[in-house]
Design an enzyme around this catalytic site. Structure first.
Site, PDB file in Angstrom:
ATOM      1  N   HIS A  84      23.089   1.783  11.647  1.00 20.16           N
ATOM      2  CA  HIS A  84      23.558   1.937  10.256  1.00 20.16           C
ATOM      3  C   HIS A  84      22.929   3.198   9.677  1.00 20.16           C
ATOM      4  O   HIS A  84      21.825   3.158   9.134  1.00 20.16           O
ATOM      5  CB  HIS A  84      23.175   0.682   9.461  1.00 20.16           C
ATOM      6  CG  HIS A  84      23.663   0.698   8.043  1.00 20.16           C
ATOM      7  ND1 HIS A  84      23.712  -0.453   7.268  1.00 20.16           N
ATOM      8  CD2 HIS A  84      24.124   1.696   7.236  1.00 20.16           C
ATOM      9  CE1 HIS A  84      24.168  -0.150   6.071  1.00 20.16           C
ATOM     10  NE2 HIS A  84      24.413   1.149   6.019  1.00 20.16           N
ATOM     11  N   HIS A 116      24.429   7.011   7.868  1.00 17.58           N
ATOM     12  CA  HIS A 116      25.594   7.795   7.437  1.00 17.58           C
ATOM     13  C   HIS A 116      25.333   9.273   7.682  1.00 17.58           C
ATOM     14  O   HIS A 116      24.343   9.823   7.175  1.00 17.58           O
ATOM     15  CB  HIS A 116      25.862   7.552   5.954  1.00 17.58           C
ATOM     16  CG  HIS A 116      26.102   6.104   5.622  1.00 17.58           C
ATOM     17  ND1 HIS A 116      27.357   5.557   5.540  1.00 17.58           N
ATOM     18  CD2 HIS A 116      25.232   5.082   5.376  1.00 17.58           C
ATOM     19  CE1 HIS A 116      27.258   4.265   5.241  1.00 17.58           C
ATOM     20  NE2 HIS A 116      25.977   3.952   5.140  1.00 17.58           N
ATOM     21  N   HIS A 151      30.060  -3.058   4.787  1.00 15.88           N
ATOM     22  CA  HIS A 151      28.886  -3.172   3.917  1.00 15.88           C
ATOM     23  C   HIS A 151      29.158  -4.344   2.970  1.00 15.88           C
ATOM     24  O   HIS A 151      30.206  -4.387   2.312  1.00 15.88           O
ATOM     25  CB  HIS A 151      28.693  -1.917   3.065  1.00 15.88           C
ATOM     26  CG  HIS A 151      28.099  -0.737   3.773  1.00 15.88           C
ATOM     27  ND1 HIS A 151      28.627  -0.190   4.905  1.00 15.88           N
ATOM     28  CD2 HIS A 151      27.004   0.015   3.463  1.00 15.88           C
ATOM     29  CE1 HIS A 151      27.881   0.860   5.280  1.00 15.88           C
ATOM     30  NE2 HIS A 151      26.883   0.997   4.421  1.00 15.88           N
ATOM     31  N   GLU A 182      24.756  -5.898  -0.365  1.00 13.55           N
ATOM     32  CA  GLU A 182      23.685  -4.919  -0.619  1.00 13.55           C
ATOM     33  C   GLU A 182      23.310  -5.083  -2.100  1.00 13.55           C
ATOM     34  O   GLU A 182      22.248  -5.598  -2.428  1.00 13.55           O
ATOM     35  CB  GLU A 182      24.178  -3.503  -0.298  1.00 13.55           C
ATOM     36  CG  GLU A 182      23.171  -2.407  -0.598  1.00 13.55           C
ATOM     37  CD  GLU A 182      23.743  -0.996  -0.346  1.00 13.55           C
ATOM     38  OE1 GLU A 182      24.967  -0.847  -0.194  1.00 13.55           O
ATOM     39  OE2 GLU A 182      22.937  -0.041  -0.339  1.00 13.55           O
ATOM     40  N   ASP A 203      20.023   3.948   7.155  1.00 12.60           N
ATOM     41  CA  ASP A 203      21.050   4.192   6.131  1.00 12.60           C
ATOM     42  C   ASP A 203      21.246   5.684   5.845  1.00 12.60           C
ATOM     43  O   ASP A 203      22.216   6.265   6.318  1.00 12.60           O
ATOM     44  CB  ASP A 203      20.722   3.419   4.840  1.00 12.60           C
ATOM     45  CG  ASP A 203      21.967   2.982   4.076  1.00 12.60           C
ATOM     46  OD1 ASP A 203      23.086   3.209   4.571  1.00 12.60           O
ATOM     47  OD2 ASP A 203      21.822   2.396   2.980  1.00 12.60           O
ATOM     48  N   ASP A 204      20.376   6.272   5.031  1.00 11.22           N
ATOM     49  CA  ASP A 204      20.457   7.696   4.666  1.00 11.22           C
ATOM     50  C   ASP A 204      19.017   8.224   4.675  1.00 11.22           C
ATOM     51  O   ASP A 204      18.392   8.361   3.616  1.00 11.22           O
ATOM     52  CB  ASP A 204      21.086   7.840   3.275  1.00 11.22           C
ATOM     53  CG  ASP A 204      22.453   7.156   3.203  1.00 11.22           C
ATOM     54  OD1 ASP A 204      23.432   7.747   3.687  1.00 11.22           O
ATOM     55  OD2 ASP A 204      22.519   6.014   2.705  1.00 11.22           O
TER      56      ASP A 204
END
Ligand code: HPA
Ligand code: ZN
Length: 337
Positions: free
Chosen positions: A20, A22, A199, A202, A279-280
């Site tokens: 996961h 991006h 997703h 969250e 994630d990021d």
């Protein structure tokens, strides 16, 4: 001589997955500035340090505004290639042996960038990075804050690359955009033969995780809201649907007040197949290793629990059964050595 590793060295060397992450959120501020300069794109920060200082977010929509703004620096095939190559190099340094990269074409088709430039850039970099120890793949992601018709357009546009795409997912602003809004889209993606993930849970409620489960997706991204619903946790555990949890993201987007309050350990101990992901990473202050380290510290995870999380990643990855066995064997060898 006996070598004593610190917990951080142990975790960095641990063979692991990233499921996961991006691509648009993987750019370090320095890379972002380099791409902006190369493409003549004006940024509203003067320096990478000033941009990094802006990484303080109220919530997911607040983060997404900056994330979508920064997409302006990616313009040409070589930008998508270089961003992917930079991420994959960094992931390897982090001990990741298999990485699945989310990418959302809609931010770029809006600006008239051809899907072929994105796909050829990203897939070319993935192919160049793969070898017998390292594997990677692409997950195409649609925006839930747009229409279902717009999602169908993405599905049509990426079909020429279908054999090189590992799965289809969905991200973006969650509240008010439940998985059910995209039920027809997910059915179509599944009928086209794609593994799917979404997703959910969250910022959204447990009901969104239930909807995600009922869509028949292979994995749920985040899913942490499920910890508030014991029946839902039991169903996730019974059905073996993995959650790709991103603890430092949840902390930085104020989904949890502290990592000690994070539900990862609750989910794990309820038998849910949780994995830990980034994630990021530059935006949220950590790659997979930092996420594992912060959780192990804050939640008092045992070494066996950390290893279970990493093995869950191998089991949840979109890889051949031979590669899955190879990943497990590499971990076993690491633990023995
Ligand atoms: N949630 C939703 N959309 C996203 C995220 C996220 O955490 N990161 C990048 N796009
Ligand atoms: Zn995400």
């Amino acid at each position: 001589m006996i070598e004593i590793k610190t917990q951080e060295e142990f975790l960095r060397g641990l063979p692991k997955t990233e499921l996961h992450m991006h691509l648009e959120g993987s750019l370090e501020p320095e890379t972002l500035f380099m791409l902006a300069r190369r493409n003549g794109v004006a940024l509203r920060w003067d320096t990478p340090e000033a941009l990094r200082a802006a990484y303080a977010f109220r919530d997911l929509p607040d983060f997404l505004a900056l994330y979508f703004e920064a997409c302006a620096v990616l313009c040409m095939e070589r930008d998508f290639h270089d961003a992917t190559a930079a991420y994959l190099r960094r992931a390897r340094e982090d001990g990741v042996l298999h990485a699945e990269i989310f990418f959302g074409p809609q931010s770029f088709t809006d600006r008239g960038i051809p899907v072929a430039a994105m796909m050829d850039g990203i897939l070319g970099a993935i192919e160049a990075a793969e070898d017998e120890t390292f594997s990677a793949g692409l997950l195409v992601s649609v925006h839930r804050h747009r229409s279902e018709d717009a999602a169908f357009e993405v599905l049509r546009a990426i079909l020429p690359w279908r054999d090189r795409i590992l799965g289809i997912g969905m991200g973006g602003a969650e509240i008010g955009n439940p998985p059910d809004k995209f039920a027809r889209f997910f059915r179509a993606a599944q009928e086209a033969g794609f593994p799917t993930m979404v997703h959910a849970g969250e910022e959204g409620p447990p009901a969104y995780v239930r909807q995600a489960l009922d869509l028949g997706v292979q994995r749920i991204d985040h899913g942490v809201a499920a910890a508030a619903d014991p029946a839902l946790m039991a169903d996730l555990a019974a059905q073996g649907v993995p959650l790709t949890v991103c603890p430092l993201s949840n902390l930085r987007l104020n989904v949890v007040a502290s990592l000690a309050d994070h539900p990862l350990a609750t989910l794990l101990r309820a038998g849910v197949r949780v994995t830990v992901n980034s994630d990021d990473p530059p935006y949220f202050g950590g790659w997979v290793t930092e996420n594992l380290l912060a959780c192990a510290d804050a939640m008092d995870l045992s070494r066996d629990e950390v290893i279970q999380i990493v093995r869950n990643g191998f089991d949840a990855a979109f890889v051949s059964e031979a590669r899955r066995a190879d990943l497990h064997a590499r971990l076993t060898a690491y633990l023995a050595g």
